[in-house]
Scaffold this motif. Sequence first.
Motif, PDB file in Angstrom:
ATOM      1  N   GLY A 187      46.527  43.713  53.462  1.00  0.00           N
ATOM      2  CA  GLY A 187      46.638  43.272  52.082  1.00  0.00           C
ATOM      3  C   GLY A 187      45.608  42.219  51.722  1.00  0.00           C
ATOM      4  N   THR A 188      45.868  41.530  50.628  1.00  0.00           N
ATOM      5  CA  THR A 188      44.971  40.490  50.126  1.00  0.00           C
ATOM      6  C   THR A 188      45.276  39.171  50.820  1.00  0.00           C
ATOM      7  N   ILE A 189      44.220  38.512  51.294  1.00  0.00           N
ATOM      8  CA  ILE A 189      44.387  37.194  51.905  1.00  0.00           C
ATOM      9  C   ILE A 189      43.361  36.247  51.308  1.00  0.00           C
ATOM     10  N   ALA A 190      43.666  34.979  51.334  1.00  0.00           N
ATOM     11  CA  ALA A 190      42.735  33.936  50.883  1.00  0.00           C
ATOM     12  C   ALA A 190      42.373  33.101  52.102  1.00  0.00           C
ATOM     13  N   VAL A 191      41.111  32.684  52.148  1.00  0.00           N
ATOM     14  CA  VAL A 191      40.642  31.930  53.313  1.00  0.00           C
ATOM     15  C   VAL A 191      40.210  30.528  52.903  1.00  0.00           C
ATOM     16  N   SER A 192      40.050  29.696  53.888  1.00  0.00           N
ATOM     17  CA  SER A 192      39.585  28.326  53.660  1.00  0.00           C
ATOM     18  C   SER A 192      38.479  28.024  54.673  1.00  0.00           C
ATOM     19  N   SER A 193      38.138  26.780  54.808  1.00  0.00           N
ATOM     20  CA  SER A 193      37.109  26.388  55.771  1.00  0.00           C
ATOM     21  C   SER A 193      37.670  26.298  57.192  1.00  0.00           C
ATOM     22  N   VAL A 194      38.950  26.648  57.345  1.00  0.00           N
ATOM     23  CA  VAL A 194      39.609  26.622  58.652  1.00  0.00           C
ATOM     24  C   VAL A 194      39.944  28.056  59.063  1.00  0.00           C
ATOM     25  N   ALA A 195      39.603  28.437  60.280  1.00  0.00           N
ATOM     26  CA  ALA A 195      39.939  29.774  60.794  1.00  0.00           C
ATOM     27  C   ALA A 195      41.451  29.933  60.873  1.00  0.00           C
ATOM     28  N   GLY A 196      41.908  31.161  60.872  1.00  0.00           N
ATOM     29  CA  GLY A 196      43.344  31.416  60.967  1.00  0.00           C
ATOM     30  C   GLY A 196      43.625  32.856  61.325  1.00  0.00           C
ATOM     31  N   THR A 197      44.884  33.238  61.212  1.00  0.00           N
ATOM     32  CA  THR A 197      45.300  34.606  61.520  1.00  0.00           C
ATOM     33  C   THR A 197      46.328  35.087  60.505  1.00  0.00           C
ATOM     34  N   VAL A 198      46.469  36.397  60.456  1.00  0.00           N
ATOM     35  CA  VAL A 198      47.587  37.022  59.739  1.00  0.00           C
ATOM     36  C   VAL A 198      48.261  37.935  60.746  1.00  0.00           C
ATOM     37  N   LEU A 199      49.519  37.663  61.030  1.00  0.00           N
ATOM     38  CA  LEU A 199      50.295  38.515  61.918  1.00  0.00           C
ATOM     39  C   LEU A 199      51.046  39.518  61.051  1.00  0.00           C
ATOM     40  N   LEU A 200      50.755  40.796  61.235  1.00  0.00           N
ATOM     41  CA  LEU A 200      51.442  41.870  60.514  1.00  0.00           C
ATOM     42  C   LEU A 200      52.419  42.509  61.483  1.00  0.00           C
ATOM     43  N   SER A 201      53.710  42.330  61.218  1.00  0.00           N
ATOM     44  CA  SER A 201      54.721  42.879  62.125  1.00  0.00           C
ATOM     45  C   SER A 201      54.786  44.398  61.967  1.00  0.00           C
ATOM     46  N   ALA A 202      55.417  45.050  62.930  1.00  0.00           N
ATOM     47  CA  ALA A 202      55.591  46.494  62.852  1.00  0.00           C
ATOM     48  C   ALA A 202      56.464  46.883  61.660  1.00  0.00           C
ATOM     49  N   SER A 203      57.238  45.945  61.140  1.00  0.00           N
ATOM     50  CA  SER A 203      58.056  46.220  59.952  1.00  0.00           C
ATOM     51  C   SER A 203      57.293  45.947  58.655  1.00  0.00           C
ATOM     52  N   GLY A 204      56.044  45.476  58.770  1.00  0.00           N
ATOM     53  CA  GLY A 204      55.213  45.276  57.586  1.00  0.00           C
ATOM     54  C   GLY A 204      55.261  43.887  56.979  1.00  0.00           C
ATOM     55  N   LEU A 205      55.850  42.926  57.667  1.00  0.00           N
ATOM     56  CA  LEU A 205      55.906  41.550  57.165  1.00  0.00           C
ATOM     57  C   LEU A 205      54.698  40.766  57.660  1.00  0.00           C
ATOM     58  N   ARG A 206      54.099  39.949  56.786  1.00  0.00           N
ATOM     59  CA  ARG A 206      52.928  39.152  57.130  1.00  0.00           C
ATOM     60  C   ARG A 206      53.307  37.697  57.359  1.00  0.00           C
ATOM     61  N   THR A 207      52.681  37.098  58.385  1.00  0.00           N
ATOM     62  CA  THR A 207      52.855  35.675  58.669  1.00  0.00           C
ATOM     63  C   THR A 207      51.470  35.068  58.845  1.00  0.00           C
ATOM     64  N   PRO A 208      51.102  34.116  57.950  1.00  0.00           N
ATOM     65  CA  PRO A 208      49.785  33.484  58.080  1.00  0.00           C
ATOM     66  C   PRO A 208      49.837  32.280  59.011  1.00  0.00           C
ATOM     67  N   SER A 209      48.659  31.910  59.544  1.00  0.00           N
ATOM     68  CA  SER A 209      48.556  30.657  60.298  1.00  0.00           C
ATOM     69  C   SER A 209      47.156  30.098  60.095  1.00  0.00           C
ATOM     70  N   GLY A 210      46.981  28.834  60.434  1.00  0.00           N
ATOM     71  CA  GLY A 210      45.688  28.181  60.275  1.00  0.00           C
ATOM     72  C   GLY A 210      45.309  28.087  58.809  1.00  0.00           C
ATOM     73  N   GLY A 211      44.054  28.421  58.492  1.00  0.00           N
ATOM     74  CA  GLY A 211      43.554  28.303  57.125  1.00  0.00           C
ATOM     75  C   GLY A 211      43.771  29.521  56.247  1.00  0.00           C
ATOM     76  N   VAL A 212      44.584  30.472  56.675  1.00  0.00           N
ATOM     77  CA  VAL A 212      44.843  31.677  55.877  1.00  0.00           C
ATOM     78  C   VAL A 212      45.992  31.424  54.912  1.00  0.00           C
ATOM     79  N   ILE A 213      45.800  31.862  53.667  1.00  0.00           N
ATOM     80  CA  ILE A 213      46.821  31.743  52.621  1.00  0.00           C
ATOM     81  C   ILE A 213      47.136  33.148  52.117  1.00  0.00           C
ATOM     82  N   LEU A 214      48.410  33.428  51.905  1.00  0.00           N
ATOM     83  CA  LEU A 214      48.816  34.716  51.340  1.00  0.00           C
ATOM     84  C   LEU A 214      49.061  34.532  49.848  1.00  0.00           C
ATOM     85  N   PRO A 215      48.171  35.076  48.991  1.00  0.00           N
ATOM     86  CA  PRO A 215      48.336  34.895  47.557  1.00  0.00           C
ATOM     87  C   PRO A 215      49.531  35.674  47.008  1.00  0.00           C
ATOM     88  N   THR A 216      49.927  35.326  45.789  1.00  0.00           N
ATOM     89  CA  THR A 216      51.052  35.988  45.131  1.00  0.00           C
ATOM     90  C   THR A 216      50.786  37.475  44.949  1.00  0.00           C
TER      91      THR A 216
END
Length: 158
Positions: free
Chosen positions: A36-65
Amino acid sequence: MKEKILLLLLFFLPFSGPLMAQVPISILKNTDMNFGTIAVSSVAGTVLLSASGLRTPSGGVILPTITGTVSAAQFTVSGQANYTYAITLPATDFTLYESGVGPASMVVNAFTSTPSATGTLAGGTQTVLVGAKLNVGASQAAGSYTNAAGFEVIVNYN
């Protein structure tokens, strides 16, 4: 002489039986994995996409509306009813390229599935869902990241 022939036939009957061919196992992709759509910053990060389709961001990743299309990969495994099978997911990094060719790229790894490791073909089919982790660089270039080759999911009877 008839008795000897009959005895030989009776001797071999217990060792013979109908030969049954095993139904081949197959896997068919139904849905592509999409973070999907993600927003980034000056900090590296990750998006964990579960097998059920749920996203979890970490670090500098933001999940927009506005999420865009978000989906775990979906496969249908078909074969001999009630047999179990092993699921082998990619063990190495998989690279996505901006616009499919780069030069910007992101790595996908840490693949997971439901069912995990082993499935059962109740009724001869089963759905397998696959998620993974997207590694996003600091100030990652904007774009659509793809890999036309796709990743490999292998299934084999146990």
